[in-house]
Design an enzyme around this catalytic site. Structure first.
Site, PDB file in Angstrom:
ATOM      1  N   GLU A  42      21.757 -11.927 -47.145  1.00 37.24           N
ATOM      2  CA  GLU A  42      22.339 -11.285 -48.327  1.00 37.24           C
ATOM      3  C   GLU A  42      21.288 -10.563 -49.160  1.00 37.24           C
ATOM      4  OE1 GLU A  42      25.299 -10.683 -48.843  1.00 37.24           O
ATOM      5  OE2 GLU A  42      26.316 -12.029 -47.479  1.00 37.24           O
ATOM      6  N   TYR A 122      26.889 -10.598 -57.300  1.00 39.28           N
ATOM      7  CA  TYR A 122      27.385 -10.478 -55.929  1.00 39.28           C
ATOM      8  C   TYR A 122      26.806 -11.560 -55.017  1.00 39.28           C
ATOM      9  CZ  TYR A 122      27.433  -9.491 -51.082  1.00 39.28           C
ATOM     10  OH  TYR A 122      27.552  -9.666 -49.740  1.00 39.28           O
ATOM     11  N   ASP A 140      31.423  -6.578 -53.755  1.00 40.73           N
ATOM     12  CA  ASP A 140      30.308  -5.680 -53.462  1.00 40.73           C
ATOM     13  C   ASP A 140      30.850  -4.244 -53.439  1.00 40.73           C
ATOM     14  OD1 ASP A 140      31.736  -5.576 -51.077  1.00 40.73           O
ATOM     15  OD2 ASP A 140      29.922  -5.188 -49.933  1.00 40.73           O
ATOM     16  N   CYS A 192      38.144   1.053 -44.087  1.00 44.29           N
ATOM     17  CA  CYS A 192      38.271   1.680 -45.402  1.00 44.29           C
ATOM     18  C   CYS A 192      36.948   2.317 -45.794  1.00 44.29           C
ATOM     19  CB  CYS A 192      38.709   0.641 -46.433  1.00 44.29           C
ATOM     20  SG  CYS A 192      39.340   1.341 -47.976  1.00 44.29           S
ATOM     21  N   CYS A 199      43.405   4.734 -42.430  1.00 45.57           N
ATOM     22  CA  CYS A 199      44.553   4.052 -43.028  1.00 45.57           C
ATOM     23  C   CYS A 199      45.616   3.690 -41.988  1.00 45.57           C
ATOM     24  CB  CYS A 199      45.160   4.907 -44.136  1.00 45.57           C
ATOM     25  SG  CYS A 199      44.006   5.271 -45.493  1.00 45.57           S
ATOM     26  N   CYS A 202      44.947   0.236 -40.724  1.00 50.92           N
ATOM     27  CA  CYS A 202      44.494  -0.754 -41.707  1.00 50.92           C
ATOM     28  C   CYS A 202      45.475  -1.928 -41.795  1.00 50.92           C
ATOM     29  CB  CYS A 202      44.355  -0.107 -43.085  1.00 50.92           C
ATOM     30  SG  CYS A 202      43.867  -1.293 -44.363  1.00 50.92           S
ATOM     31  N   CYS A 208      48.691  -1.056 -50.081  1.00 51.80           N
ATOM     32  CA  CYS A 208      47.741  -0.059 -50.595  1.00 51.80           C
ATOM     33  C   CYS A 208      48.460   1.136 -51.215  1.00 51.80           C
ATOM     34  CB  CYS A 208      46.815   0.412 -49.478  1.00 51.80           C
ATOM     35  SG  CYS A 208      45.530   1.558 -50.054  1.00 51.80           S
TER      36      CYS A 208
END
Length: 345
Positions: A42, A122, A140, A192, A199, A202, A208
């Site tokens: 991370e 985060y 994030d 995305c 899309c 997705c 959405c």
DNA sequence: CAGCCGTGGAT
DNA sequence: TATCCAAGGCT
């Protein structure tokens, strides 16, 4: 009209993740991941691409398999190992963090992780969720983009942290918070995406608002970008037999803090007398100039170079092996200077 | 809080 | 070439 993001969307995303999630070196197949590997990944992944991180992660975990091993590392060895990855404050914080945690293990909650140097909103939530299974929203850049599209957020997501976080909480499943966090990030990274969102495939397009009216590319709203500065300077590459090159260590904080560099001028206006910044008197050859792009400034350095018959003491500098890993800017300067000294046929 | 802090790859 | 941007944090 689409359904607002909810837990059903979160569970649909988890199902997608089980089939299409990326396989990455710091991920485990099942159960909780090793906190050390999660934390290290991370930190490395902050503002840094997965592709850039992977080789560094492999080298670090091979050399320092545990946080205790990392805590025992020399500062210079750590900085050298980090050279090229950028944002060098991360490396200094990494070591400070390791020395704090060594022997007693990582804090196990987001709030306590947040107290560690280099661990912000985060990273603390990501480590808590992925390594310790804490049910916390993880936000994030990927998540900001996904949520901006899900709810057609009319402002830049950085200015609406609470709204974004609430949307993520609404989706958060009861189980597997770590997988859910990684699923959101994988969705952002592979479906995305910023410029060509897919899309049509997705897994949460039913929730959405942007997908519903084909406006995904209008989100997230962006902050106005700020103007960049242009800096100039001079660098001197001094070589000696045995593959030695003269360098100095930059101040511990600030730009390229603690990293090696070739001696030269400060950066700003074009120096009127370049040789006033030379580390010693020598017969200098012009080696041209190099350009380097920082986040907030463009830098052009004129490079001069000289060959000495043997290494000699120079105030504020030391002699290093020319192959020593250094920041990319310094590598450009050294390469340019040394190429001029030993021209290719 | 807006500016500072690296780098390399994609478009 | 120019621009964007990638699992942010610190001050």
């Amino acid at each position: 009209m689409t359904t607002a993001p909810n837990q059903s969307a979160g569970m649909a995303l988890l199902e997608w993740y089980d089939r299409h999630g990326r396989s990455l070196p710091w991920r485990t197949r099942q159960g909780e991941a090793e906190p050390y590997r999660v934390w290290l990944s991370e930190i490395m992944l902050q503002q840094t691409t997965v592709a850039a991180v992977i080789p560094y992660f492999e080298r670090f975990t091979a050399r320092w398999p545990t946080v205790e091993a990392l805590a025992a590392a020399e500062d210079d060895d750590l900085m050298t190992a980090w050279a090229g990855l950028g944002y060098y404050a991360r490396a200094r914080n990494l070591l400070a963090c390791a020395r704090t945690v060594a022997g007693q293990g990582f804090p196990r909650t987001a709030d306590s992780l947040r107290q560690l140097p280099g661990v912000g909103a985060y990273t603390s939530s990501a480590v808590a969720a992925i390594a310790f299974g804490e049910r916390v929203p993880v936000v994030d850049g990927n998540v900001e983009r996904v949520v901006s599209r899900l709810i057609k957020l009319g402002v830049p997501p950085k200015t609406a942290v609470a709204t974004v976080t609430e949307a993520v909480e609404a989706m958060l499943p009861d189980e597997r918070p770590g997988d859910f966090a990684q699923a959101m990030m994988d969705l952002g990274a592979t479906i995305c995406t910023p410029k060509s969102p897919a899309c049509g495939i997705c897994p949460i397009r039913g929730w959405c608002a942007a997908a519903a009216d084909g406006s995904a590319l209008d989100y997230p709203k962006k902050l106005p970008k700020r103007a960049k500065k242009t800096w100039h300077g001079v660098s001197f590459v001094v070589a000696a037999p045995g593959g030695r090159v003269l360098m100095r260590k930059r101040p511990p904080k600030g730009l390229l803090g603690g990293m090696l560099e070739a001696p030269g001028s400060a950066w700003g206006e074009i120096p009127d007398n370049p040789f006033a910044h030379a580390p010693l008197a020598a017969r200098w050859s012009e080696a041209g100039s190099i350009n380097h792009v920082f986040t907030h400034a463009d830098l052009t350095l004129s490079v001069f170079t000289a060959q000495l018959p043997r290494p000699m003491p120079v105030k504020g500098c030391e002699w290093y092996c020319a192959q020593t890993p250094v920041a990319t800017l310094t590598r450009k300067v050294l390469t340019r200077g040394l190429a001029t000294l030993t021209p290719e046929p």
